[in-house]
Design an enzyme around this catalytic site. Structure first.
Site, PDB file in Angstrom:
ATOM      1  N   LYS A   1      -5.020 -12.498 -12.275  1.00  0.00           N
ATOM      2  CA  LYS A   1      -3.890 -12.400 -11.331  1.00  0.00           C
ATOM      3  C   LYS A   1      -3.646 -13.745 -10.640  1.00  0.00           C
ATOM      4  O   LYS A   1      -2.498 -14.160 -10.434  1.00  0.00           O
ATOM      5  CB  LYS A   1      -4.148 -11.300 -10.291  1.00  0.00           C
ATOM      6  CG  LYS A   1      -3.090 -11.223  -9.184  1.00  0.00           C
ATOM      7  CD  LYS A   1      -1.703 -10.961  -9.765  1.00  0.00           C
ATOM      8  CE  LYS A   1      -0.590 -10.715  -8.789  1.00  0.00           C
ATOM      9  NZ  LYS A   1      -0.390 -11.522  -7.644  1.00  0.00           N
TER      10      LYS A   1
ATOM     11  N   SER B 250       0.822  -7.056  -9.655  1.00  0.00           N
ATOM     12  CA  SER B 250       1.984  -7.941  -9.537  1.00  0.00           C
ATOM     13  C   SER B 250       3.285  -7.170  -9.642  1.00  0.00           C
ATOM     14  O   SER B 250       3.371  -6.160 -10.340  1.00  0.00           O
ATOM     15  CB  SER B 250       1.962  -9.010 -10.629  1.00  0.00           C
ATOM     16  OG  SER B 250       3.122  -9.813 -10.512  1.00  0.00           O
ATOM     17  N   GLY B 251       4.279  -7.704  -8.934  1.00  0.00           N
ATOM     18  CA  GLY B 251       5.614  -7.115  -9.032  1.00  0.00           C
ATOM     19  C   GLY B 251       6.258  -6.888  -7.687  1.00  0.00           C
ATOM     20  O   GLY B 251       7.357  -6.339  -7.605  1.00  0.00           O
ATOM     21  N   GLY B 252       5.562  -7.305  -6.626  1.00  0.00           N
ATOM     22  CA  GLY B 252       6.116  -7.136  -5.290  1.00  0.00           C
ATOM     23  C   GLY B 252       6.293  -5.659  -4.945  1.00  0.00           C
ATOM     24  O   GLY B 252       5.755  -4.774  -5.626  1.00  0.00           O
TER      25      GLY B 252
ATOM     26  N   GLU C 228       3.340 -18.658 -12.013  1.00  0.00           N
ATOM     27  CA  GLU C 228       4.524 -18.314 -11.193  1.00  0.00           C
ATOM     28  C   GLU C 228       4.987 -19.539 -10.386  1.00  0.00           C
ATOM     29  O   GLU C 228       6.191 -19.844 -10.353  1.00  0.00           O
ATOM     30  CB  GLU C 228       4.124 -17.156 -10.269  1.00  0.00           C
ATOM     31  CG  GLU C 228       5.137 -16.707  -9.255  1.00  0.00           C
ATOM     32  CD  GLU C 228       4.564 -15.613  -8.334  1.00  0.00           C
ATOM     33  OE1 GLU C 228       4.093 -14.575  -8.838  1.00  0.00           O
ATOM     34  OE2 GLU C 228       4.552 -15.803  -7.106  1.00  0.00           O
ATOM     35  N   TYR C 229       4.048 -20.253  -9.775  1.00  0.00           N
ATOM     36  CA  TYR C 229       4.409 -21.454  -9.007  1.00  0.00           C
ATOM     37  C   TYR C 229       5.133 -22.454  -9.918  1.00  0.00           C
ATOM     38  O   TYR C 229       6.141 -23.044  -9.527  1.00  0.00           O
ATOM     39  CB  TYR C 229       3.142 -22.134  -8.460  1.00  0.00           C
ATOM     40  CG  TYR C 229       2.614 -21.629  -7.143  1.00  0.00           C
ATOM     41  CD1 TYR C 229       2.476 -20.275  -6.887  1.00  0.00           C
ATOM     42  CD2 TYR C 229       2.210 -22.521  -6.152  1.00  0.00           C
ATOM     43  CE1 TYR C 229       1.952 -19.823  -5.691  1.00  0.00           C
ATOM     44  CE2 TYR C 229       1.682 -22.078  -4.943  1.00  0.00           C
ATOM     45  CZ  TYR C 229       1.549 -20.727  -4.720  1.00  0.00           C
ATOM     46  OH  TYR C 229       1.034 -20.287  -3.535  1.00  0.00           O
TER      47      TYR C 229
ATOM     48  N   VAL D 107      -5.521  -4.165   1.690  1.00  0.00           N
ATOM     49  CA  VAL D 107      -5.637  -4.841   2.986  1.00  0.00           C
ATOM     50  C   VAL D 107      -5.591  -6.342   2.724  1.00  0.00           C
ATOM     51  O   VAL D 107      -5.702  -6.782   1.583  1.00  0.00           O
ATOM     52  CB  VAL D 107      -6.948  -4.445   3.721  1.00  0.00           C
ATOM     53  CG1 VAL D 107      -6.970  -2.951   4.008  1.00  0.00           C
ATOM     54  CG2 VAL D 107      -8.196  -4.838   2.921  1.00  0.00           C
TER      55      VAL D 107
ATOM     56  N   GLY E 227       0.835  -1.203   0.000  1.00  0.00           N
ATOM     57  CA  GLY E 227       0.000   0.000   0.000  1.00  0.00           C
ATOM     58  C   GLY E 227       0.867   1.249   0.000  1.00  0.00           C
ATOM     59  O   GLY E 227       0.611   2.202  -0.757  1.00  0.00           O
TER      60      GLY E 227
ATOM     61  N   HIS F 165      -1.893 -15.899 -13.072  1.00  0.00           N
ATOM     62  CA  HIS F 165      -0.501 -15.404 -13.104  1.00  0.00           C
ATOM     63  C   HIS F 165       0.298 -16.089 -11.997  1.00  0.00           C
ATOM     64  O   HIS F 165       1.401 -16.592 -12.210  1.00  0.00           O
ATOM     65  CB  HIS F 165      -0.510 -13.877 -12.937  1.00  0.00           C
ATOM     66  CG  HIS F 165       0.827 -13.283 -12.573  1.00  0.00           C
ATOM     67  ND1 HIS F 165       1.376 -13.401 -11.308  1.00  0.00           N
ATOM     68  CD2 HIS F 165       1.725 -12.574 -13.297  1.00  0.00           C
ATOM     69  CE1 HIS F 165       2.552 -12.802 -11.277  1.00  0.00           C
ATOM     70  NE2 HIS F 165       2.791 -12.288 -12.471  1.00  0.00           N
ATOM     71  N   ASN F 166      -0.279 -16.122 -10.797  1.00  0.00           N
ATOM     72  CA  ASN F 166       0.434 -16.728  -9.669  1.00  0.00           C
ATOM     73  C   ASN F 166       0.576 -18.236  -9.841  1.00  0.00           C
ATOM     74  O   ASN F 166       1.597 -18.806  -9.451  1.00  0.00           O
ATOM     75  CB  ASN F 166      -0.284 -16.405  -8.353  1.00  0.00           C
ATOM     76  CG  ASN F 166      -0.018 -14.991  -7.895  1.00  0.00           C
ATOM     77  OD1 ASN F 166       0.353 -14.130  -8.692  1.00  0.00           O
ATOM     78  ND2 ASN F 166      -0.209 -14.731  -6.622  1.00  0.00           N
TER      79      ASN F 166
ATOM     80  N   ARG G 269      -5.373   1.540   9.715  1.00  0.00           N
ATOM     81  CA  ARG G 269      -6.034   1.388  11.027  1.00  0.00           C
ATOM     82  C   ARG G 269      -5.030   1.545  12.169  1.00  0.00           C
ATOM     83  O   ARG G 269      -5.417   1.708  13.312  1.00  0.00           O
ATOM     84  CB  ARG G 269      -6.801   0.077  11.095  1.00  0.00           C
ATOM     85  CG  ARG G 269      -5.975  -1.165  11.063  1.00  0.00           C
ATOM     86  CD  ARG G 269      -6.827  -2.397  10.793  1.00  0.00           C
ATOM     87  NE  ARG G 269      -5.956  -3.518  10.519  1.00  0.00           N
ATOM     88  CZ  ARG G 269      -5.668  -4.465  11.411  1.00  0.00           C
ATOM     89  NH1 ARG G 269      -6.216  -4.426  12.602  1.00  0.00           N
ATOM     90  NH2 ARG G 269      -4.836  -5.442  11.100  1.00  0.00           N
TER      91      ARG G 269
ATOM     92  N   ARG H 132       5.546 -28.074  -3.521  1.00  0.00           N
ATOM     93  CA  ARG H 132       5.657 -27.244  -2.306  1.00  0.00           C
ATOM     94  C   ARG H 132       5.132 -28.025  -1.098  1.00  0.00           C
ATOM     95  O   ARG H 132       5.732 -28.004  -0.022  1.00  0.00           O
ATOM     96  CB  ARG H 132       4.862 -25.944  -2.461  1.00  0.00           C
ATOM     97  CG  ARG H 132       5.513 -24.957  -3.385  1.00  0.00           C
ATOM     98  CD  ARG H 132       4.933 -23.553  -3.181  1.00  0.00           C
ATOM     99  NE  ARG H 132       5.397 -22.662  -4.236  1.00  0.00           N
ATOM    100  CZ  ARG H 132       5.237 -21.347  -4.229  1.00  0.00           C
ATOM    101  NH1 ARG H 132       4.620 -20.758  -3.224  1.00  0.00           N
ATOM    102  NH2 ARG H 132       5.683 -20.596  -5.209  1.00  0.00           N
TER     103      ARG H 132
END
Ligand code: 6PG
Length: 478
Positions: free
Chosen positions: A189, A135-137, A196-197, A81, A22, A192-193, A41, A294
């Site tokens: 998204k 995405s992109g950290g 990514e895995y 959040v 954020g 995408h993940n 918060r 994993r």
């Protein structure tokens, strides 16, 4: 809306949730000339953010009422959040404070069915809701992420200038586009993940083959990966692997990677991808195998105990295998990666038909070309393939990839055979190859499956020689 044309008093964009992502997004938006109001918060996070950055276009408050009141109308509020119940709680708190036409964007990794529900709820209240995959950290969020927004065209138009300003861009264009209605952005998204895995697991298997199989040091593997990264295999995850392989632990001087416990964590998006794929009947074995890898990795104690009982093969690599394994692995990595992207694209295509999203796969390839975790050179031919044939049922049969797969498959088979011979697990390399072999087979042995189903449960089957006869049953005991 542009950065300059608004009244001076109100903020043009609100960001709620000052965690790492954020805060980075708020700074990125403000850097592009927009006045940003922030809220969290935990009020101390607002103070921290303001003291640390002292950005002239960022102001903040710990009061949600003030935060909303300080925004220009229609208000644009991006929520960063934790996915799940916190998003619903935020919406419930915001509803009494918002006015008709305001826009709420949920930029977390939310479950797309929640996004569909929230979009409908907001629409019933005259509000706009956009589920945004980002995405992109932290680095991407701060300097240019790939952005996957889903919602109505009208809602998207209200935030488009901001999203376009902050998104990554490449020679192929902006890394943001309107993905489709309601949950389309979060669905894309999620896939995408999932990709990514699979891609991360392919790199882990590559490292294992080179390290355990060939005995290469981390630095030698990093050197090899650097060469590969100059060519068609170029990708952000390969680049990240090089950095990781080279890093030395400042405390011990040892390669830091060797000190990392081999138990992989996960937050759930890979699992969702596989669950949805099962629901939609779309095979994604590469992603499922990566997920299982994993899960298996996290059974560390059991694996250690089993290693004492279950012995592996004792055969060594032949001279040819030793000489060729690295080259085979390069080709296998590229080809298997094509297969994993193909599965992900197919999943998006089927979901898009199911939910009437009309997602452009070519545009998805474009917005993944920069900013995101799965950005890779192969997305360029992938985009071209879907531009030429938007309804392509599977990337594997595209003119761009079919010949490449044919050329690389022999090396891929040798890698799979060699690793299997010496007992190095390569779940994604092998399941991806099985997918390719199944997909290209006009005949599969599921005639036996059907016959068995009919034999033990009278589940019926279709006859090849009587296509018009429909489903028939035979007495298999006679
Ligand atoms: C991204 C990442 C991001 C996050 C993953 C990690 O696109 O920026 O995918 O969303 O790193 O959710 O997921 P796991 O914790 O499940 O590996």
């Amino acid at each position: 809306m542009s950065a300059a044309d608004s009244a001076p008093q109100g903020a043009q964009f609100g960001v709620a949730g000052m965690g790492v992502m954020g805060a980075a997004l708020a700074l990125n938006i403000a850097d592009h000339g927009f006045r940003v109001e922030i809220w969290d918060r935990h009020p101390e996070r607002i103070d921290e953010m303001r003291q640390q950055h002292r950005h002239p276009r960022i102001s903040g408050t710990g009061s949600l009422e003030e935060f909303v009141a300080r925004l220009e109308r229609p208000r644009r509020i991006l929520l960063m959040v934790t996915a799940g119940a916190p998003v619903d709680q935020m919406l419930e708190r915001l509803f009494p404070l918002l006015s008709e036409g305001d826009v709420v964007l949920d930029a977390g990794n939310s479950w797309f069915q929640d996004t569909r529900r929230r979009e409908e709820l907001c629409r019933s209240k005259g509000l706009n809701f956009i589920g945004v995959g980002v995405s992109g950290g932290e680095e991407g969020a701060r300097h240019g992420p790939s952005i996957m927004p889903g919602g109505s065209v009208k809602s998207y138009a209200l935030v488009r200038p901001v999203l376009e300003a902050i998104a990554a861009r490449t020679d192929e264009g902006l890394c943001v586009t309107h993905v489709g209605p309601d949950g389309a952005g979060h669905f894309v998204k999620m896939v995408h993940n999932g990709i990514e895995y699979a891609d991360m697991q392919l790199l882990a298997e590559t490292y294992d083959v080179l390290h355990r199989g060939l005995g290469l040091s981390n630095d030698a593997i990093a050197d090899l990966f650097s060469q590969w990264n100059q060519g068609i295999a170029e990708s952000f995850l390969l680049e990240t692997s090089i950095k990781v392989l080279r890093k030395k632990d400042p405390e011990t001087g040892k390669p830091l990677l060797d000190l990392v416990l081999d138990k992989a964590g996960q937050k759930g998006t890979g699992k969702w991808t596989v669950q949805v794929a099962l629901d939609l009947g779309v095979p994604v074995p590469s992603i499922a195998s990566a997920l299982d890898a994993r899960n298996l990795s996290s059974m560390k104690d059991e694996r250690v105990a089993a290693s004492r009982k279950l012995k592996g093969p004792t055969e060594a690599l032949s001279a040819e295998e030793k000489a060729q394994l690295a080259a085979w692995t390069h080709d296998a990595l590229y080809a298997a990666r094509v297969v994993t992207y193909a599965q992900g694209m197919r999943l998006i295509q089927v979901a898009s038909q199911e939910y009437k999203w009309d997602v452009s796969l070519a545009s998805m390839a474009r917005i993944w070309r920069g900013g995101c975790i799965i950005r890779a050179k192969l997305l360029t031919p992938l985009r071209e393939a879907f531009t030429q044939q938007p309804e392509l049922p599977n990337l594997l049969v595209s003119d761009a990839f079919a010949p490449v797969l044919e050329r690389m498959a022999p090396q891929w088979r040798k890698l799979v055979a060699t690793a299997t011979k010496v007992g190095i697990p390569i779940p994604v390399f092998s399941s991806s190859l099985a997918y390719l072999d199944s997909y290209r087979s006009p005949e599969l042995p599921q005639n036996l499956t059907q016959a068995q189903r009919d034999a033990f449960g009278a589940h019926t089957y279709q006859r090849r020689d009587k296509p018009d006869a429909g489903f028939v049953h035979s007495d298999w005991n006679g």
